[in-house]
Enzyme design. Structure first.
Site, PDB file in Angstrom:
ATOM      1  N   TYR A  13       0.842  -1.201   0.000  1.00  0.00           N
ATOM      2  CA  TYR A  13       0.000   0.000   0.000  1.00  0.00           C
ATOM      3  C   TYR A  13       0.873   1.246   0.000  1.00  0.00           C
ATOM      4  O   TYR A  13       0.627   2.197  -0.750  1.00  0.00           O
ATOM      5  CB  TYR A  13      -0.912  -0.006   1.226  1.00  0.00           C
ATOM      6  CG  TYR A  13      -1.655   1.295   1.446  1.00  0.00           C
ATOM      7  CD1 TYR A  13      -2.754   1.625   0.648  1.00  0.00           C
ATOM      8  CD2 TYR A  13      -1.263   2.195   2.436  1.00  0.00           C
ATOM      9  CE1 TYR A  13      -3.430   2.824   0.827  1.00  0.00           C
ATOM     10  CE2 TYR A  13      -1.938   3.391   2.630  1.00  0.00           C
ATOM     11  CZ  TYR A  13      -3.023   3.703   1.824  1.00  0.00           C
ATOM     12  OH  TYR A  13      -3.682   4.894   2.009  1.00  0.00           O
ATOM     13  N   HIS A  14       1.909   1.248   0.821  1.00  0.00           N
ATOM     14  CA  HIS A  14       2.804   2.400   0.893  1.00  0.00           C
ATOM     15  C   HIS A  14       3.552   2.582  -0.422  1.00  0.00           C
ATOM     16  O   HIS A  14       3.695   3.709  -0.923  1.00  0.00           O
ATOM     17  CB  HIS A  14       3.794   2.216   2.046  1.00  0.00           C
ATOM     18  CG  HIS A  14       4.685   3.395   2.272  1.00  0.00           C
ATOM     19  ND1 HIS A  14       5.838   3.610   1.549  1.00  0.00           N
ATOM     20  CD2 HIS A  14       4.596   4.434   3.129  1.00  0.00           C
ATOM     21  CE1 HIS A  14       6.411   4.719   1.955  1.00  0.00           C
ATOM     22  NE2 HIS A  14       5.680   5.252   2.913  1.00  0.00           N
ATOM     23  N   HIS A  15       4.044   1.493  -0.998  1.00  0.00           N
ATOM     24  CA  HIS A  15       4.794   1.579  -2.252  1.00  0.00           C
ATOM     25  C   HIS A  15       3.961   2.201  -3.372  1.00  0.00           C
ATOM     26  O   HIS A  15       4.479   3.005  -4.155  1.00  0.00           O
ATOM     27  CB  HIS A  15       5.275   0.194  -2.670  1.00  0.00           C
ATOM     28  CG  HIS A  15       6.631  -0.157  -2.127  1.00  0.00           C
ATOM     29  ND1 HIS A  15       7.792   0.217  -2.756  1.00  0.00           N
ATOM     30  CD2 HIS A  15       7.006  -0.826  -1.015  1.00  0.00           C
ATOM     31  CE1 HIS A  15       8.835  -0.216  -2.058  1.00  0.00           C
ATOM     32  NE2 HIS A  15       8.383  -0.850  -0.996  1.00  0.00           N
TER      33      HIS A  15
END
Length: 278
Positions: free
Chosen positions: A150-152
């Site tokens: 999700y962060h990537h």
């Protein structure tokens, strides 16, 4: 009316740009706008490949990849350290030496240097390169958590849209991100060679990641206040402010939850407790 991009300074009292750091800002921003469909395609292919490769590795043996990990993490650590050294002087000078320094650093292009703009662009590009972190996790059959992918994906959107508009808040976000990455990738380079690192180091890095998300959300709230409640000029697009508020807010909650479960809730011992993010 066509947007007018700023012309950064080549020399300044806090840092001077090298020849390779001097570039056409407007052209770079327009190129990112033009390549936006390609960026979205990369994100889609990344998510699809995560699902396919994760399933394919279920019946395969985990790979060691120690040498590759050492090279990968070391190069990213060095790049991040250089990026921090080149981008930190500008916001530090503005915030500490100028009246209304926080406002000027977040909302204006005053005292802006080419070095900061160049390494901010490198930071945007690196977010796509660092998708390779996920490949190492999958091929080594480590646990792939929601927070990681999700962060990537969302940080690519955040930085890409930010640079399209040449958002001045980048001068604050980029050095923070480079600083954390320099330590994070150094940590992973050591861990890849099975070098013992005190647990307090991983805890400190995760805490710094949480602090970055808190600051990012705070900068978005401050920008929103300037745009909505004052007559002061702010060069931040409202779209970027809301996007930053949502993404940094979600990061803060997810990282805080991860921090609690990793360090304060009994669980099975893991290889590392740092979320490898970009």
């Amino acid at each position: 009316m066509e947007k007018v991009w700023p012309a950064p300074n080549v020399t300044s009292e806090f840092i001077n740009a090298y020849n390779f750091e001097i570039f056409n800002v407007a052209s770079a921003c327009k190129s990112l706008i033009k390549c936006r469909p390609l960026m979205l395609t990369v994100i889609g292919c990344y998510l699809l490949s995560v699902v396919i490769s994760h399933r394919a590795m279920k019946s395969a043996r985990p790979m060691e990849l120690r040498s590759s990990l050492l090279i990968w993490n070391t190069l990213l650590a060095i790049m991040s350290a250089i990026g921090f050294i080149r981008t930190f002087p500008e916001p530090f000078h503005i915030i500490t030496q100028q009246p209304s320094g926080v406002y000027k650093a977040i909302c204006t292009y005053e005292f802006h240097n080419y070095a900061t703009g160049f390494w901010a662009l490198i930071s945007v590009i690196s977010k796509i390169v660092e998708l390779g972190d996920t490949a190492f996790i999958i091929f080594r059959k480590q646990k792939l958590i929601f927070l990681h992918w999700y962060h990537h994906t969302t940080v690519i959107l955040l930085t890409w849209f930010g640079y399209e508009a040449y958002d001045p808040v980048f001068r604050c976000f980029v050095p923070m991100n480079y600083f954390i990455h320099a330590w994070m990738y150094t940590y992973y380079a050591l861990k890849s060679q099975k070098i013992s690192v005190p647990s307090v180091v991983s805890m400190a890095i995760t805490a710094t990641q949480i602090t970055q998300m808190f600051v990012g959300a705070g900068l978005s709230i401050y920008s929103l206040h300037i745009l909505m409640n004052t007559n002061d000029l702010c060069h931040r697009p409202l779209r970027n402010v809301f996007l930053g508020l949502f993404i940094f807010g979600s990061y803060f909650v997810l990282f805080l939850n991860y921090f609690f479960h990793a360090y304060f809730r009994p669980s099975k011992k893991t290889t590392s407790k740092i979320v490898k993010t970009n």
